[in-house]
Scaffold this motif. Structure first.
Motif, PDB file in Angstrom:
ATOM      1  N   LYS A 255      44.295  35.605  29.056  1.00 52.98           N
ATOM      2  CA  LYS A 255      45.689  36.980  30.047  1.00 52.98           C
ATOM      3  C   LYS A 255      44.432  37.361  30.972  1.00 52.98           C
ATOM      4  O   LYS A 255      45.326  37.249  32.430  1.00 52.98           O
ATOM      5  CB  LYS A 255      45.970  37.604  28.594  1.00 52.98           C
ATOM      6  CG  LYS A 255      46.800  38.965  29.811  1.00 52.98           C
ATOM      7  CD  LYS A 255      46.963  39.758  29.015  1.00 52.98           C
ATOM      8  CE  LYS A 255      47.262  41.220  29.269  1.00 52.98           C
ATOM      9  NZ  LYS A 255      47.332  42.228  28.570  1.00 52.98           N
ATOM     10  N   GLU A 258      44.794  34.237  33.581  1.00 50.16           N
ATOM     11  CA  GLU A 258      45.971  33.812  34.334  1.00 50.16           C
ATOM     12  C   GLU A 258      45.664  34.881  35.052  1.00 50.16           C
ATOM     13  O   GLU A 258      46.180  34.910  36.149  1.00 50.16           O
ATOM     14  CB  GLU A 258      47.049  34.368  33.501  1.00 50.16           C
ATOM     15  CG  GLU A 258      47.690  34.072  33.791  1.00 50.16           C
ATOM     16  CD  GLU A 258      48.565  33.136  34.698  1.00 50.16           C
ATOM     17  OE1 GLU A 258      48.745  32.072  34.158  1.00 50.16           O
ATOM     18  OE2 GLU A 258      49.123  33.206  35.747  1.00 50.16           O
ATOM     19  N   ALA A 259      45.184  36.308  35.042  1.00 47.69           N
ATOM     20  CA  ALA A 259      45.115  37.405  36.113  1.00 47.69           C
ATOM     21  C   ALA A 259      44.369  37.291  37.136  1.00 47.69           C
ATOM     22  O   ALA A 259      44.796  37.358  38.302  1.00 47.69           O
ATOM     23  CB  ALA A 259      45.382  38.709  34.961  1.00 47.69           C
ATOM     24  N   SER A 260      43.450  36.500  37.011  1.00 47.91           N
ATOM     25  CA  SER A 260      42.339  35.506  37.597  1.00 47.91           C
ATOM     26  C   SER A 260      43.261  34.907  39.056  1.00 47.91           C
ATOM     27  O   SER A 260      43.098  34.963  40.623  1.00 47.91           O
ATOM     28  CB  SER A 260      41.340  35.358  37.263  1.00 47.91           C
ATOM     29  OG  SER A 260      40.468  35.836  36.715  1.00 47.91           O
ATOM     30  N   GLN A 262      46.371  34.179  39.205  1.00 53.01           N
ATOM     31  CA  GLN A 262      47.609  34.809  39.743  1.00 53.01           C
ATOM     32  C   GLN A 262      46.774  36.022  41.101  1.00 53.01           C
ATOM     33  O   GLN A 262      47.237  36.163  42.805  1.00 53.01           O
ATOM     34  CB  GLN A 262      48.290  35.810  39.404  1.00 53.01           C
ATOM     35  CG  GLN A 262      49.317  35.673  38.083  1.00 53.01           C
ATOM     36  CD  GLN A 262      50.268  34.312  38.843  1.00 53.01           C
ATOM     37  OE1 GLN A 262      50.745  35.012  39.911  1.00 53.01           O
ATOM     38  NE2 GLN A 262      50.743  33.338  37.995  1.00 53.01           N
TER      39      GLN A 262
END
Ligand code: NAP
Length: 274
Positions: A255, A258-260, A262
């Motif tokens: 997660k 993924e946030a990085s 995005q």
């Protein structure tokens, strides 16, 4: 590829990495030319037997050298790309392969300056290209010929591995492999810091983490197994390694990754829009 004339416009960190890889791959020196801004940089290239010209000694250096090239590699900064394309536009061959390495400059922007050229190619290399182990995404215009794409793939294979992708994948590739060395170095920094927090010296921490990383990469390269399988082999049920992996799983590392990614995609959109 071995008969193609390759001209590098802007030969700083990335341009010279690719140029060096091309020479190391055996491409004839006589078929390579390069421009720089300063005479100092051009002199350094000439000392290596490369035909080079600086903007400081001839303002039209880019169009003079690109004029007879089959492959033109743009190694100038992103904000200079359109100006350099405008400089060379009336001199280059209609089928010349024009390859940009610039972050954030779309094929459509290149085509605005070179509307008649089918062979426009956008690439995104990464810094391990400097040691011949780069990963480069190659996104050709839909109009690019198969020969243009294969020559570009060969060029970037000379400094590591080239992957053909579509332009809509280039921002994700930029975040994953273009920025990839930053992910790796950041993780190494944290890993070495916890070793130091547990009483190891900086030198000992470096040996432990860098040695483990290099050894694991070699182990993976010499095995035909996936990372997950190799991880399972060092994770005995009920053992200490299992606790480490459980802790990372609970923190949901995927997660965070993924946030990085995005966040990088959002920034790429902002940069393109500006
Ligand atoms: N470095 C990276 O990690 C990386 C990764 C992926 C993509 N890229 C892309 O690669 C491109 C180059 O980046 P870089 O880091 O290699 O930049 P750099 O080291 O600053 O090199 C820029 C080069 O352009 C030359 N130059 C400046 N103005 C020029 C002009 N008008 N005509 C011809 N040459 C000119 C400079 O000459 P002097 O040598 O005389 O200053 C220098 O050789 C950028 O578009 C960047 O987005 C870089």
């Amino acid at each position: 590829m071995e008969k193609l004339r390759v001209c590098f416009l802007g030969t700083g960190s990335m341009g010279s990495a690719v140029l060096t890889g091309l020479i190391a791959s055996g491409h004839p020196l006589g078929l390579i030319s390069a421009t720089t801004k300063s005479i100092l940089s051009a002199d350094a290239l000439r000392a290596r037997g490369i035909s080079a010209m600086a903007i400081e000694e001839a303002v039209d250096a880019n169009s003079l050298l690109a004029g007879d090239a089959d492959l033109i590699v743009l190694g100038v900064k992103p904000h200079q790309i359109k100006d350099v394309l405008a400089e060379i536009k009336d001199e280059i061959a209609p089928n010349a392969v024009v390859i940009s390495m610039a972050a954030g400059i779309k094929l459509a922007s290149m085509a605005e300056v070179l509307p008649g050229n089918p062979n426009l190619i956008r690439t995104m290399p990464n810094t391990p290209a400097l040691v011949g182990m780069g990963v480069t995404g190659v996104a050709p215009a839909l109009s690019a010929s198969a020969d243009a794409v294969s020559a570009t793939m060969e060029l970037f294979d000379s400094v590591g591995a080239a992957l053909e992708i579509s332009e809509d994948q280039i921002d994700a590739l930029s975040a994953i492999s273009g920025s990839g060395p930053a992910w790796v170095f950041y993780i190494m920094e944290q890993w070495e810091q916890i070793a130091q927090n547990h009483g190891f010296t900086r030198e000992q921490a470096a040996v432990m983490v860098r040695g483990t990383l290099a050894g694991s990469i070699d182990l993976l390269a010499q095995s035909d197994e996936e990372p997950g399988t190799l991880r399972s082999k060092v994770t005995s049920p009920g053992g200490t390694t299992e606790r480490i992996i459980d802790t990372l799983e609970k923190a949901d590392l995927q997660k965070i990754f993924e946030a990085s990614l995005q966040a990088a995609l959002q920034r790429a959109d902002e940069i393109s829009a500006s």
